[in-house]
Design a protein around this motif. Structure first.
Motif, PDB file in Angstrom:
ATOM      1  N   SER A  32       0.823  -1.208   0.000  1.00 47.30           N
ATOM      2  CA  SER A  32       0.000   0.000   0.000  1.00 47.30           C
ATOM      3  C   SER A  32       0.862   1.265   0.000  1.00 47.30           C
ATOM      4  O   SER A  32       0.647   2.187  -0.791  1.00 47.30           O
ATOM      5  N   LEU A  33       1.859   1.299   0.873  1.00 51.59           N
ATOM      6  CA  LEU A  33       2.734   2.473   0.944  1.00 51.59           C
ATOM      7  C   LEU A  33       3.575   2.606  -0.327  1.00 51.59           C
ATOM      8  O   LEU A  33       3.804   3.717  -0.811  1.00 51.59           O
ATOM      9  N   ALA A  34       4.039   1.479  -0.853  1.00 50.60           N
ATOM     10  CA  ALA A  34       4.854   1.525  -2.073  1.00 50.60           C
ATOM     11  C   ALA A  34       4.053   2.095  -3.239  1.00 50.60           C
ATOM     12  O   ALA A  34       4.568   2.913  -4.022  1.00 50.60           O
ATOM     13  N   ASP A  35       2.795   1.696  -3.361  1.00 54.87           N
ATOM     14  CA  ASP A  35       1.952   2.229  -4.432  1.00 54.87           C
ATOM     15  C   ASP A  35       1.743   3.730  -4.269  1.00 54.87           C
ATOM     16  O   ASP A  35       1.837   4.497  -5.233  1.00 54.87           O
ATOM     17  N   LEU A  36       1.482   4.159  -3.047  1.00 52.29           N
ATOM     18  CA  LEU A  36       1.249   5.577  -2.784  1.00 52.29           C
ATOM     19  C   LEU A  36       2.492   6.405  -3.072  1.00 52.29           C
ATOM     20  O   LEU A  36       2.431   7.464  -3.710  1.00 52.29           O
ATOM     21  N   ILE A  37       3.641   5.946  -2.601  1.00 47.70           N
ATOM     22  CA  ILE A  37       4.889   6.679  -2.815  1.00 47.70           C
ATOM     23  C   ILE A  37       5.240   6.717  -4.298  1.00 47.70           C
ATOM     24  O   ILE A  37       5.686   7.735  -4.829  1.00 47.70           O
ATOM     25  N   SER A  38       5.007   5.619  -4.982  1.00 50.71           N
ATOM     26  CA  SER A  38       5.296   5.554  -6.408  1.00 50.71           C
ATOM     27  C   SER A  38       4.402   6.512  -7.188  1.00 50.71           C
ATOM     28  O   SER A  38       4.861   7.217  -8.095  1.00 50.71           O
ATOM     29  N   LEU A  39       3.124   6.583  -6.831  1.00 53.70           N
ATOM     30  CA  LEU A  39       2.202   7.486  -7.503  1.00 53.70           C
ATOM     31  C   LEU A  39       2.565   8.947  -7.291  1.00 53.70           C
ATOM     32  O   LEU A  39       2.203   9.811  -8.095  1.00 53.70           O
ATOM     33  N   ALA A  40       3.272   9.237  -6.213  1.00 57.74           N
ATOM     34  CA  ALA A  40       3.707  10.608  -5.942  1.00 57.74           C
ATOM     35  C   ALA A  40       4.944  10.985  -6.757  1.00 57.74           C
ATOM     36  O   ALA A  40       5.408  12.124  -6.676  1.00 57.74           O
ATOM     37  N   GLY A  41       5.471  10.053  -7.543  1.00 60.14           N
ATOM     38  CA  GLY A  41       6.579  10.382  -8.419  1.00 60.14           C
ATOM     39  C   GLY A  41       7.933   9.894  -7.979  1.00 60.14           C
ATOM     40  O   GLY A  41       8.952  10.267  -8.564  1.00 60.14           O
ATOM     41  N   PHE A  42       7.979   9.047  -6.949  1.00 62.63           N
ATOM     42  CA  PHE A  42       9.253   8.518  -6.466  1.00 62.63           C
ATOM     43  C   PHE A  42       9.480   7.118  -7.018  1.00 62.63           C
ATOM     44  O   PHE A  42       8.527   6.397  -7.314  1.00 62.63           O
ATOM     45  N   GLU A  43      10.745   6.728  -7.118  1.00 62.56           N
ATOM     46  CA  GLU A  43      11.079   5.344  -7.423  1.00 62.56           C
ATOM     47  C   GLU A  43      11.186   4.589  -6.110  1.00 62.56           C
ATOM     48  O   GLU A  43      11.765   5.091  -5.142  1.00 62.56           O
ATOM     49  N   ALA A 120       0.688   5.513   9.479  1.00 61.51           N
ATOM     50  CA  ALA A 120       1.175   6.814   9.029  1.00 61.51           C
ATOM     51  C   ALA A 120       0.248   7.373   7.958  1.00 61.51           C
ATOM     52  O   ALA A 120      -0.283   6.631   7.126  1.00 61.51           O
ATOM     53  N   ASP A 121       0.022   8.677   8.007  1.00 58.24           N
ATOM     54  CA  ASP A 121      -0.763   9.340   6.967  1.00 58.24           C
ATOM     55  C   ASP A 121       0.067   9.393   5.691  1.00 58.24           C
ATOM     56  O   ASP A 121       1.187   9.906   5.691  1.00 58.24           O
ATOM     57  N   GLY A 122      -0.477   8.863   4.613  1.00 56.81           N
ATOM     58  CA  GLY A 122       0.274   8.764   3.374  1.00 56.81           C
ATOM     59  C   GLY A 122       0.710  10.104   2.824  1.00 56.81           C
ATOM     60  O   GLY A 122       1.840  10.268   2.352  1.00 56.81           O
ATOM     61  N   ARG A 123      -0.167  11.098   2.874  1.00 53.84           N
ATOM     62  CA  ARG A 123       0.172  12.424   2.349  1.00 53.84           C
ATOM     63  C   ARG A 123       1.299  13.057   3.164  1.00 53.84           C
ATOM     64  O   ARG A 123       2.197  13.697   2.609  1.00 53.84           O
ATOM     65  N   GLU A 124       1.263  12.848   4.471  1.00 54.52           N
ATOM     66  CA  GLU A 124       2.305  13.398   5.327  1.00 54.52           C
ATOM     67  C   GLU A 124       3.640  12.710   5.039  1.00 54.52           C
ATOM     68  O   GLU A 124       4.692  13.352   5.023  1.00 54.52           O
TER      69      GLU A 124
END
Length: 262
Positions: A32-43, A120-124
């Motif tokens: 879940s966190l990996a998908d969120l971080i990836s969608l924000a533009g990170f590898e 943890a809040d994903g946006r934060e």
């Protein structure tokens, strides 16, 4: 261990994209966190154990590590201790179910930059990765060759007239007179904070951000080590260039660099 490249549509302004290592033994949470971080533009590189982390460390470059404390083979604190003992220059975010103050203090003392309690809040978390990466790049990346591009940062060449210039390649601060002051890694990190302040902050670097930059615990509001570091830096600059460092104390908030700084 797997690698998730960022999608073509990114929401982070950082270029090149920041590579993040996420180590979490809960598979659902990790995905879940990996998908969120990836969608924000990170590898994103992921793993579920300390062993997976060390395998990534030995084979892949990255900037930020997000480490679960409660891993099956070695706790996250031990990984942080290893990184700091071997002078690895990575941003470190601890992610854990432990919410006790002593655990947070232990994480900060061992070298963690930030500490998030699950869930943890994903946006934060994404905002924290962005801010931490900006701070690290401001300190660690040498100035690029001048290309005439508006994106070239920091600019190559001497200090601008009537301003100060932080030379990331030589680890030095150039005064408006052109005189140079050699800086330590801690002083580079501290001054680098003033280059990444949000526009809404009125040029003020918070005590929390500055404490984190010099490797101290941002939670410890009574920690006077920041003020001592500022005093030493002011004295050092004055002795080297005969000019006061334009740092203004902002009571209860932090410090403000009151002259142009690049």
């Amino acid at each position: 261990m797997d690698s998730r490249p960022a999608p073509s549509l990114t929401t982070t302004p950082l270029s090149p994209p920041v590579r993040v290592v996420l180590i979490e033994d809960d598979t659902d949470l990790r995905d879940s966190l990996a998908d969120l971080i990836s969608l924000a533009g990170f590898e994103v590189l992921t793993g579920g154990s300390a062993l997976a982390f060390y395998q990534i460390l030995a084979s892949q470059p990255f900037e930020i590590a997000i480490l679960d404390v409660g891993l099956p083979d070695q706790d996250g604190f031990s990984i942080v201790e290893h990184l700091k003992a071997n002078n690895h220059r990575h941003g470190i975010i601890m992610l854990t179910a432990r919410d006790g103050t002593e655990d947070r203090i232990q994480g900060f003392r061992q070298g963690a930059d930030l500490y998030f309690t699950k869930p943890a809040d994903g946006r934060e978390l994404v905002a924290a990765i962005t801010t931490l990466a900006l701070r690290l790049r401001a300190v660690d990346h040498p100035a690029p060759e001048a290309s005439g591009s508006a994106d070239s940062y920091p600019p190559a060449g001497p200090a601008p007239q009537n301003g100060w210039y932080l030379d990331h390649q030589q680890w030095a601060l150039l005064a408006p007179t052109g005189q140079s002051v050699s800086l330590t890694a801690q002083e580079m990190r501290l001054l680098g904070c003033f280059l990444t302040i949000p526009a809404s902050a009125d040029g003020i670097a918070t005590r929390s951000a500055l404490l984190g930059a010099i490797g101290k615990n941002p939670v410890e509001t009574e920690d006077r080590s920041l003020d001592a570091a500022i005093r030493r830096l002011r004295r050092k600059v004055e002795q080297a260039v005969g000019q006061d460092l334009p740092l203004k104390t902002v009571p209860t908030k932090g410090y403000q660099f009151t002259a142009p700084l690049q």
